[in-house]
Motif scaffolding. Structure first.
Motif, PDB file in Angstrom:
ATOM      1  N   THR A 149      44.938  49.449  14.374  1.00  0.00           N
ATOM      2  CA  THR A 149      44.245  50.082  15.499  1.00  0.00           C
ATOM      3  C   THR A 149      45.220  50.276  16.660  1.00  0.00           C
ATOM      4  O   THR A 149      45.884  49.327  17.089  1.00  0.00           O
ATOM      5  CB  THR A 149      43.058  49.227  15.966  1.00  0.00           C
ATOM      6  N   TYR A 152      46.163  51.084  20.521  1.00  0.00           N
ATOM      7  CA  TYR A 152      45.670  51.039  21.894  1.00  0.00           C
ATOM      8  C   TYR A 152      46.690  51.736  22.797  1.00  0.00           C
ATOM      9  O   TYR A 152      47.863  51.862  22.438  1.00  0.00           O
ATOM     10  CB  TYR A 152      45.451  49.593  22.333  1.00  0.00           C
ATOM     11  N   TYR A 153      46.211  52.167  23.956  1.00  0.00           N
ATOM     12  CA  TYR A 153      47.072  52.917  24.864  1.00  0.00           C
ATOM     13  C   TYR A 153      47.027  52.303  26.255  1.00  0.00           C
ATOM     14  O   TYR A 153      45.959  51.932  26.756  1.00  0.00           O
ATOM     15  CB  TYR A 153      46.646  54.387  24.933  1.00  0.00           C
ATOM     16  N   GLN A 168      51.155  57.550  28.292  1.00  0.00           N
ATOM     17  CA  GLN A 168      50.445  56.632  27.411  1.00  0.00           C
ATOM     18  C   GLN A 168      51.437  55.912  26.502  1.00  0.00           C
ATOM     19  O   GLN A 168      52.090  56.531  25.661  1.00  0.00           O
ATOM     20  CB  GLN A 168      49.402  57.380  26.586  1.00  0.00           C
ATOM     21  N   ARG A 215      51.964  53.191  23.598  1.00  0.00           N
ATOM     22  CA  ARG A 215      51.168  52.627  22.507  1.00  0.00           C
ATOM     23  C   ARG A 215      51.402  51.118  22.354  1.00  0.00           C
ATOM     24  O   ARG A 215      52.515  50.625  22.570  1.00  0.00           O
ATOM     25  CB  ARG A 215      51.499  53.305  21.176  1.00  0.00           C
ATOM     26  N   TYR A 216      50.348  50.431  21.931  1.00  0.00           N
ATOM     27  CA  TYR A 216      50.500  49.024  21.571  1.00  0.00           C
ATOM     28  C   TYR A 216      49.447  48.647  20.531  1.00  0.00           C
ATOM     29  O   TYR A 216      48.462  49.357  20.315  1.00  0.00           O
ATOM     30  CB  TYR A 216      50.451  48.109  22.792  1.00  0.00           C
ATOM     31  N   TRP A 217      49.700  47.536  19.862  1.00  0.00           N
ATOM     32  CA  TRP A 217      48.836  47.004  18.818  1.00  0.00           C
ATOM     33  C   TRP A 217      48.600  45.516  19.115  1.00  0.00           C
ATOM     34  O   TRP A 217      49.454  44.865  19.727  1.00  0.00           O
ATOM     35  CB  TRP A 217      49.472  47.155  17.440  1.00  0.00           C
ATOM     36  N   LEU A 230      43.658  43.533  27.697  1.00  0.00           N
ATOM     37  CA  LEU A 230      43.758  43.457  26.249  1.00  0.00           C
ATOM     38  C   LEU A 230      42.369  43.422  25.604  1.00  0.00           C
ATOM     39  O   LEU A 230      41.434  42.861  26.186  1.00  0.00           O
ATOM     40  CB  LEU A 230      44.542  42.205  25.839  1.00  0.00           C
ATOM     41  N   PRO A 231      42.248  43.973  24.392  1.00  0.00           N
ATOM     42  CA  PRO A 231      40.950  43.990  23.706  1.00  0.00           C
ATOM     43  C   PRO A 231      40.673  42.678  22.977  1.00  0.00           C
ATOM     44  O   PRO A 231      40.348  42.649  21.788  1.00  0.00           O
ATOM     45  CB  PRO A 231      41.121  45.147  22.715  1.00  0.00           C
TER      46      PRO A 231
END
Length: 483
Positions: free
Chosen positions: A25, A27-28, A44, A46-48, A137-138
């Motif tokens: 997935t 994330y930005y 933007q 990107r990261y994971w 963070l999610p």
């Protein structure tokens, strides 16, 4: 760094069994284009994220993927790597961040020199700061994990390892700890030392014969005899390579495969090459090799009849400034972005050793070959070849190089790493380390310690990994929030 295969992106929390978003997935994060001029806006980045072992209050382990598309490094979110292993041991979350101007994280829609002006070490360092201070963070409580509330640990291997060192040196109070594997902290323009660990640890018969062939190559090239030079190039199937320095580099490329070696099974080309030179009629040569005549013929046969050059689709002509390699300014072109950093910050030209020093590489390969290409890639900036030794000196002065004095930073290295001589484990490094900056050295290759599989097959690498865990765990125990 080495890429790690991920068998499944599906993941669940190890304590609760709750299904979590797949590891791939994306994330930005809205990163500043220019930290010196925030008015230019954001791009933007990107990261994971993985948080299958995370418990609130645990550390956030940030790894910058460096000079490639970061999606190839999602394996570093898993327990197959040092970051995932430490996350499991410390109840942490791993964040993989894509470096500006690599992959899909581009401040501008092209890689022109005007765009690349914001590709600097300092901008990349500042990205780390702005990211950890502002990202939400999610993960559970992910909006309350700024560096004043939660401990962050910065990881990296090779260039990202150096970037970890540079970041902690430049911003000493930002991260709770750091881990720098095979970190090339000392910028070196004339980097002939790249081949020294290879020469020291490769099979002795192979090194003897390679040195003999290269001595012969340089003798022929020095002679200026056009007929003999052409015959020499034809022997390797490189008769169309006009420039002698390009020919010298073509011979060196097979030696570069030493960097791919891992004891857990990857990177076999180097030893296939040595076997081609040293195994004759089912017998291996002694320490002195078979000698020049056999080695010259065998190397030529390997280059002409193996898949080594074919698989890599090498193009060795570096003298055509109109080649699309130089003029293509499209994004997701890692080589152009990386070459910008080499020309402006590092050098790191992997060339032949000085006279009087044994060499695996022709002395016709010198920094001038690569510095000339800076003018082809970036003519608006370099009207003449730059002296990259000056850029390297600036980088070392600004970010510490071998003399970095940063605390709570683990340096992990392997004696067989070809980049060793640019790390704190270099023979010339004056930095012996300390309990607050431990220098952990095993028998590994390049970034071996970042892979748990390497620790499983090499006790010295396992010891490095376990000692690193102990140091970082202690530093995290001592960490206190400031908010």
């Amino acid at each position: 760094m080495h890429k790690v295969k991920v068998d499944s992106y599906e993941v669940q929390h190890k304590a609760t069994g709750e299904p979590l978003p797949p590891l791939d997935t994306v994330y930005y994060f809205d990163q500043l284009i220019d930290h010196d001029d925030p008015s230019l806006g954001t791009f933007q980045q990107r990261y994971w994220v993985s948080w299958d072992y995370y418990q609130p209050g645990g550390p956030i382990l940030l790894m910058n993927a460096g000079e490639e598309d970061a999606s190839a490094y999602i394996g570093y979110l898993t327990v197959s790597t040092i970051t995932g292993y430490l996350a499991e041991m410390l109840n942490g979350s791993v964040v993989l961040l894509e470096h500006r101007f690599f992959g899909q994280s581009n401040p501008y829609p092209d890689l022109t020199t005007e765009s690349l002006r914001v590709l600097t070490l300092q901008q990349a360092i500042d990205d780390h700061e702005y990211f950890i201070e502002n990202v939400q963070l999610p993960i559970p409580g992910g909006d309350q994990v700024g560096p004043d509330k939660a401990p962050w640990v910065l990881f990296g291997g090779s260039y990202p390892g150096a970037l970890a060192s540079y970041t902690l040196y430049n911003k000493p109070d930002l991260f709770a700890a750091g881990y720098a594997s095979s970190a090339v902290v000392q910028a070196i323009s004339d980097f002939w030392g790249y081949y020294e660990p290879t020469r020291e640890y490769m099979p002795m018969n192979c090194s003897s014969d390679v040195e003999a062939v290269i001595a012969h190559v340089d003798e022929v090239l020095d002679s200026g005899n056009a007929t003999a030079i052409q015959a020499l190039k034809d022997n390797f199937g490189l008769g169309s390579v006009t420039a002698n320095d390009d020919f010298a580099w073509a011979l060196a490329t097979v030696l570069q495969t030493w960097q791919d070696l891992l004891e857990s099974g990857s990177g076999t080309i180097f030893y296939e090459f040595c076997d081609a030179l040293e195994v004759k009629d089912g017998q291996s040569a002694g320490p002195g090799g078979w000698g020049l005549d056999h080695a010259l013929a065998a190397w030529g046969d390997y280059y002409q009849n193996s898949d080594f050059l074919v698989d890599r689709d090498w193009c060795f002509d570096s003298y055509n400034p109109d080649d699309y390699t130089y003029i293509g300014t499209y994004t997701d072109n890692w080589y152009r972005s990386w070459y910008w950093l080499l020309c402006n910050e590092f050098g790191f030209w992997q060339d032949g050793a000085p006279q009087g020093t044994p060499t695996l590489v022709s002395r016709f390969a010198q920094p001038e070959r690569w510095e000339r290409q800076c003018t082809y890639f970036f003519p608006e900036v370099f009207s003449s070849p730059p002296d990259t030794s000056l850029a390297a000196a600036r980088t070392n002065q600004q970010y510490g190089g071998w003399n970095v004095s940063t605390a709570r930073l683990v340096f992990a290295n392997g004696v067989r790493d070809p980049w060793r001589e640019a790390t704190v484990a270099a023979n010339a490094s004056p930095n012996a380390g300390s309990d607050l900056q431990p220098h952990l050295i095993g028998e590994g290759f390049h970034c071996s310690d970042m892979l748990t599989a390497e620790g499983n097959v090499n006790p010295s690498v396992k010891a490095v990994q376990q000692q690193a865990l102990q140091y970082i765990a202690q530093w995290l125990e001592d960490w206190k929030p400031s908010a």
